[in-house]
Design a protein around this motif. Structure first.
Motif, short mmCIF file in Angstrom:
data_model
loop_
_atom_site.label_atom_id
_atom_site.label_comp_id
_atom_site.label_asym_id
_atom_site.label_seq_id
_atom_site.Cartn_x
_atom_site.Cartn_y
_atom_site.Cartn_z
N THR A 14 0.91 4.23 -15.16
CA THR A 14 2.18 4.59 -14.53
C THR A 14 2.33 6.10 -14.44
OG1 THR A 14 4.59 4.49 -14.76
CG2 THR A 14 3.33 4.34 -16.79
N ASN A 15 3.08 6.55 -13.46
CA ASN A 15 3.35 7.98 -13.40
C ASN A 15 4.50 8.35 -14.35
OD1 ASN A 15 5.71 7.24 -12.02
ND2 ASN A 15 4.78 7.58 -10.01
N GLY A 16 5.14 7.35 -14.93
CA GLY A 16 6.16 7.60 -15.96
C GLY A 16 7.51 8.01 -15.42
N PHE A 31 0.81 -1.22 0.00
CA PHE A 31 0.00 0.00 0.00
C PHE A 31 0.85 1.27 0.00
CE2 PHE A 31 -2.50 3.37 2.00
CZ PHE A 31 -3.54 3.41 1.08
N LYS A 32 0.56 2.12 -0.96
CA LYS A 32 1.14 3.44 -1.14
C LYS A 32 2.68 3.42 -1.13
CE LYS A 32 0.30 7.15 -2.76
NZ LYS A 32 0.18 8.50 -2.31
N THR A 33 3.21 2.62 -2.05
CA THR A 33 4.65 2.60 -2.32
C THR A 33 4.80 3.26 -3.68
OG1 THR A 33 4.82 0.52 -1.14
CG2 THR A 33 6.65 1.09 -2.61
N CYS A 34 5.43 4.41 -3.72
CA CYS A 34 5.43 5.18 -4.97
C CYS A 34 6.69 6.03 -5.06
CB CYS A 34 4.19 6.07 -5.02
SG CYS A 34 3.90 6.78 -6.66
N THR A 35 7.01 6.42 -6.28
CA THR A 35 8.14 7.32 -6.52
C THR A 35 7.76 8.77 -6.24
OG1 THR A 35 7.43 7.43 -8.81
CG2 THR A 35 9.16 5.84 -8.30
N LEU A 36 6.44 9.02 -6.21
CA LEU A 36 5.91 10.37 -6.00
C LEU A 36 5.01 10.39 -4.77
CD1 LEU A 36 4.74 11.23 -9.67
CD2 LEU A 36 6.96 11.73 -8.64
N ASP A 37 4.61 11.59 -4.39
CA ASP A 37 3.65 11.76 -3.30
C ASP A 37 2.72 12.91 -3.72
OD1 ASP A 37 2.32 11.78 -0.89
OD2 ASP A 37 3.90 12.84 0.19
N CYS A 38 1.94 12.66 -4.76
CA CYS A 38 1.15 13.73 -5.39
C CYS A 38 0.12 14.29 -4.40
CB CYS A 38 0.40 13.19 -6.61
SG CYS A 38 1.50 12.42 -7.81
N VAL A 39 -0.05 15.60 -4.43
CA VAL A 39 -1.00 16.20 -3.50
C VAL A 39 -2.44 15.78 -3.80
CG1 VAL A 39 0.44 18.21 -2.99
CG2 VAL A 39 -1.20 18.34 -4.87
N PHE A 40 -2.67 15.31 -5.04
CA PHE A 40 -4.04 14.94 -5.44
C PHE A 40 -4.30 13.44 -5.33
CE2 PHE A 40 -1.32 15.39 -9.22
CZ PHE A 40 -1.33 14.09 -9.68
N CYS A 41 -3.35 12.68 -4.80
CA CYS A 41 -3.47 11.22 -4.85
C CYS A 41 -4.72 10.73 -4.11
CB CYS A 41 -2.23 10.56 -4.26
SG CYS A 41 -2.28 8.77 -4.43
N GLN A 42 -5.49 9.91 -4.77
CA GLN A 42 -6.72 9.40 -4.16
C GLN A 42 -6.44 8.32 -3.11
OE1 GLN A 42 -8.53 7.62 -7.73
NE2 GLN A 42 -8.10 5.66 -6.80
N SER A 52 -2.01 0.00 -5.45
CA SER A 52 -1.59 0.70 -4.23
C SER A 52 -0.37 1.58 -4.39
CB SER A 52 -1.25 -0.31 -3.16
OG SER A 52 -2.36 -1.11 -2.90
N GLY A 53 0.16 1.70 -5.58
CA GLY A 53 1.38 2.49 -5.76
C GLY A 53 1.80 2.49 -7.21
N GLU A 54 3.10 2.65 -7.46
CA GLU A 54 3.63 2.75 -8.82
C GLU A 54 4.05 1.35 -9.31
OE1 GLU A 54 3.74 4.72 -11.34
OE2 GLU A 54 5.00 3.29 -12.39
N ARG A 87 -1.53 9.96 1.38
CA ARG A 87 -0.10 10.28 1.30
C ARG A 87 0.73 9.02 1.09
NH1 ARG A 87 -0.16 14.64 6.22
NH2 ARG A 87 -1.37 16.18 5.06
N THR A 88 1.87 9.19 0.39
CA THR A 88 2.77 8.07 0.14
C THR A 88 3.43 7.63 1.44
OG1 THR A 88 3.14 8.74 -2.14
CG2 THR A 88 4.88 7.41 -1.12
N LEU A 89 3.35 6.35 1.72
CA LEU A 89 3.95 5.82 2.95
C LEU A 89 5.40 5.46 2.73
CD1 LEU A 89 0.97 3.55 4.05
CD2 LEU A 89 1.51 5.86 4.81
S1 SF4 Z 1 -0.02 6.57 -6.77
FE1 SF4 Z 1 -0.17 7.93 -8.56
S2 SF4 Z 1 -1.28 9.73 -7.83
FE2 SF4 Z 1 -0.61 8.58 -6.02
S3 SF4 Z 1 1.36 9.52 -5.44
FE3 SF4 Z 1 1.83 7.81 -6.79
S4 SF4 Z 1 1.88 8.70 -8.84
FE4 SF4 Z 1 0.89 10.17 -7.54
#
Ligand code: SF4
Length: 313
Positions: free
Chosen positions: A109-111, A28-39, A81-83, A42-44
């Motif tokens: 993907t966020n690319g 859950f919420k493993t990502c390269t980004l922490d977008c303010v709009f992420c549904q 749950s993430g990227e 916040r990225t953990l």
């Molecule tokens: S899952 Fe998508 S929207 Fe959410 S922080 Fe990562 S790239 Fe951004």
């Protein structure tokens, strides 16, 4: 979905892909980004480390089982749950989907990792790849997407350009617009210039129709979004609210609804559409889940979303 799986979810209502079976390749919420709009909130774990976050063989076994016993969806989508490109073997999952079903394989993907040749090669196994671009330079990238410190905006654009050059499938781009952050026409024009360099087949404008990670990530009105579509080439579309006219009977019960709400907040209408259930029936399940304290209500732009308890935005 008739069975409970660990790495598969849905089919969920998707504003782009109708009824989409999700494949979740990260915790859950493993990502390269922490977008303010992420549904998803916040990225953990913000990371750029690629590894086998979940066992590939177990994912493939679940997909094989689902194809044999259910197999009804409009798309199979690597999302969740993430990227997904953080998973070191995501390309094998895409290859498996292509080899074993006619349902199109989609990569959301966020690319951010497409500057890596091995990620581009793996992503090229999808039939549709959706990338994202919501900033125009390193500073705006920092405000909007809050990237891992080692990620550079120029690398994001160059990676997506290189992928476009080698990818034979459909490349779609999402531009996420937020009031007061990246939605002034002059700024959107700069995002559009970046998008033009990448040259996607479709550009889709999105805004916070579901509860975002940060309350300040406010939605744009449809009128403001519409006024910005012509700045893009090809002209951008606004992603319509989810609608699917060809919903087949899908078995649904509290457990499957709950499992969907654990992944993403949904309105009762969305649940009704994806499971082909009457709204009254949906209300009964939601009422029971609320009485049990398993879900709660979130409000956004006069819509009511249901989310799993503990999955606060
Ligand atoms: S899952 Fe998508 S929207 Fe959410 S922080 Fe990562 S790239 Fe951004």
């Amino acid at each position: 979905m008739k069975k409970k799986y660990r790495y598969l979810f849905g089919p969920v209502p998707s504003r782009r892909f109708g009824r989409s079976l999700g494949v979740d390749l990260t915790p859950f919420k493993t990502c390269t980004l922490d977008c303010v709009f992420c549904q998803l909130g916040r990225t953990l774990k913000k990371t750029i480390t690629r590894k086998e976050y979940v066992p590939t063989e177990a994912v493939l076994a679940e997909l094989e089982d689902w194809m044999k016993t259910d197999g009804e969806a409009d798309f199979i989508t690597l999302s969740g749950s993430g990227e997904p490109t953080l998973h070191s073997r995501f390309g094998e999952v895409l290859e498996f989907i292509r080899a074993n079903t006619t349902i199109p394989a989609v990569l959301l993907t966020n690319g951010t990792l497409l500057h890596l040749p091995e990620v581009r090669d793996a992503a090229a196994h999808a039939q549709v790849v959706k990338v994202s671009l919501s900033a125009w330079n390193q500073i705006s990238y920092g405000w909007v997407n809050r990237p891992h410190p080692q990620l550079q905006f120029d690398q994001l654009v160059e990676g997506q350009k290189a992928f476009r050059a080698q990818f034979k499938g459909k490349l779609w781009m999402e531009v996420f617009l937020i009031g007061g952050m990246n939605s002034m026409p002059a700024d959107v024009q700069k995002i559009a210039a970046g998008a033009k360099q990448i040259n996607p087949d479709r550009i889709q404008l999105n805004t916070s129709v579901r509860p975002p990670a940060e309350e300040f990530a406010t939605a744009l009105s449809k009128e403001r979004m519409t006024a910005l579509t012509h700045l893009f080439d090809p002209e951008a579309e606004i992603i319509a609210e989810f609608s699917s006219k060809h919903i087949k009977e899908v078995q649904a019960n509290e457990e499957t609804i709950f499992s969907m709400l654990k992944r993403r907040p949904c309105t009762s209408e969305q649940i009704s559409e994806v499971f082909g259930m009457h709204l009254n029936e949906v209300s009964k399940y939601l009422g029971k889940l609320m009485r049990n304290g398993q879900i709660h209500v979130e409000r956004e732009n006069s819509s009511v979303f249901y989310a799993a308890a503990g999955n606060n935005k």
